[in-house]
Write an enzyme that holds these catalytic residues in place. Sequence first.
Site, mmCIF file in Angstrom:
data_model
loop_
_atom_site.group_PDB
_atom_site.id
_atom_site.type_symbol
_atom_site.label_atom_id
_atom_site.label_comp_id
_atom_site.label_asym_id
_atom_site.label_seq_id
_atom_site.Cartn_x
_atom_site.Cartn_y
_atom_site.Cartn_z
ATOM 1 N N GLY A 258 -13.967 -12.103 17.143
ATOM 2 C CA GLY A 258 -13.408 -11.675 15.861
ATOM 3 C C GLY A 258 -12.309 -10.628 16.001
ATOM 4 N N ARG A 259 -12.553 -9.628 16.838
ATOM 5 C CA ARG A 259 -11.586 -8.529 16.957
ATOM 6 C C ARG A 259 -10.366 -8.894 17.806
ATOM 7 N NH1 ARG A 259 -16.643 -7.666 18.928
ATOM 8 N NH2 ARG A 259 -16.916 -7.238 21.139
HETATM 9 O O1 F6P Z 1 -19.072 -6.939 12.060
HETATM 10 C C1 F6P Z 1 -19.488 -7.978 12.870
HETATM 11 C C2 F6P Z 1 -18.543 -9.121 12.893
HETATM 12 O O2 F6P Z 1 -19.202 -10.166 13.528
HETATM 13 C C3 F6P Z 1 -17.207 -8.839 13.568
HETATM 14 O O3 F6P Z 1 -17.282 -8.919 14.935
HETATM 15 C C4 F6P Z 1 -16.346 -9.855 12.933
HETATM 16 O O4 F6P Z 1 -15.001 -9.580 13.154
HETATM 17 C C5 F6P Z 1 -16.776 -9.736 11.499
HETATM 18 O O5 F6P Z 1 -18.169 -9.550 11.584
HETATM 19 C C6 F6P Z 1 -16.446 -10.883 10.604
HETATM 20 O O6 F6P Z 1 -17.062 -12.075 10.979
HETATM 21 P P1 F6P Z 1 -16.603 -13.474 10.399
HETATM 22 O O7 F6P Z 1 -15.191 -13.679 10.775
HETATM 23 O O8 F6P Z 1 -17.538 -14.472 11.015
HETATM 24 O O9 F6P Z 1 -16.756 -13.428 8.907
#
Ligand code: F6P
Length: 536
Positions: A258-259
């Site tokens: 995600g990051r």
């Molecule tokens: O906060 C945890 C997390 O899994 C992050 O690593 C990620 O960027 C965010 O939630 C959003 O997740 P998603 O893109 O699956 O909605």
Amino acid sequence: MNTDNAWAAIMAAAARPHARAIRARFAEDPGRATRLTLSAAGVLMDLSRTSLDDTALEALLGLAEASGVAARRAAMVRGETINATEKRSVLHMALRQTPGVGGPTETAGVAETLDRMRDFATAVREGTILGATGERFTDVLNIGIGGSDLGPAMVARALVGPSDRPRLHYLANVDAHAWAALRAVLDPARTLVLIASKTFTTQETMANARLVRAWLADAVGEAGIPAHLAALSTNAPGTAEFGIPPERVFGFHDWVGGRFSLWSAIGLSLALGLGWERFSALLGGARAMDTHFLNAPLSENLPLLLALIDVWHGNAMGYTSRAVLPYDERLGRLPAHLQQLEMESLGKRVGLDGALVPHATGAVVFGEPGTNAQHSFIQMLHQGTRVIPAEFILVARPDHAEAASHRILLANGLAQAEALLQGRNAASVAAEMRAAGRSEPEIAALVPHRVFPGDRPSVTLLLPRLDPASLGALVALYEHKVACLGAFWGINAFDQWGVELGKQLAGPILTALEGGAPPAHPATAAMLAAIEAVKG
Ligand code: F6P
């Protein structure tokens, strides 16, 4: 050398008398600034205002060798499952089409998604894709949180100008005050909504998506909704269930954390707001930093050296935080992006083998743009009891015509770094006060308060200009720094199990808030009762 010996050498270097001295190093070696300034992919990095010397550097590079960082980097490039706890490979470099990264399947998939993003973004920008009522899209609303928000929102603030269309908006928080503020300024008939979620299950994002969907339905009717939606996700069944047609789903894969995802379909808002050329230049800047990271020798490798500085400060010196100070208003969301990138990646206490790591890991990252920061927390960096290394990010050339303002901005950034380094001793303070005609008792009373200890470390990063290529390179620099630190500390920098427990516990508490069984924990139950009592 094994890692134990490497750590011992670092600690020995740090235990030398004057290991923390910085001023004295300049006195010994006036050419230090030139010697410790390196550049790659348009990013210049000055490490001279730290206490790094040859002995420390040799010890730190010993850790780099012993930790096998080069082998980990090679395993990452080959697509091995280096994110072992999630059984995933880590291939975000493939998203910027960095040569040699990922296999033919990944490369072909990335090219196909990029083509689809380009065609869609171009058609929206040119007005060949329109809303349900035949209007052009003037606004794009990205609904997402964490990596599905912070990276794109940071880049949008940095690179999207006031006259760029469509305008970009980001909705992350489930606190509906955020949606209320956006709803007040957006026209549903002219708004394209992107639901950005890798998993397409994140509670906050899905709650906001449902609110926004209902708002669209009111304006354009159920039948008109698909024209206003797109999904950026790895979860094709989830997006279909939400009613998003496959041609409006822009996918990516679980090998994108995600990051690290702003370069993937998650960056579609940026392609829409910046246009394809500038979005490609952003990827190109990151690719240039990737190429440097993959090929430069360890002793000249910017991400690796920046990571070693964190080891020096965090492990050898015991400093626990770092201030990120971009002297550019447009980089106002960079500290928030780095908070997720670094603290979600490096906030780990267990090593790859499952055992507790014997040393400190990730630092607290915080920051604000200069000069605003000077008028809030920077006092503590100069005179507090804790040493907080600073990271200045300067931009040589602005994109406005106010040359005098930019000179003031740069002068302040440079002055802060110099003040942290040089400090000010009692004799100098007293002399200045005497020259200003202050009385001796007043001087005696005030001098201790006006002394700056100095020898406080900082790193300066300089970009020629804040453009897509230089920002891409800067962000990739930090991404690779994080990967290096994971290797040095022997932790998995690519998972985030620490976010799970709170998510799980929120379930029964939500049930209690909806009138179900009271929460099990007495403190939560008491606070829930207090909420009921005070809300009226
Ligand atoms: O906060 C945890 C997390 O899994 C992050 O690593 C990620 O960027 C965010 O939630 C959003 O997740 P998603 O893109 O699956 O909605």
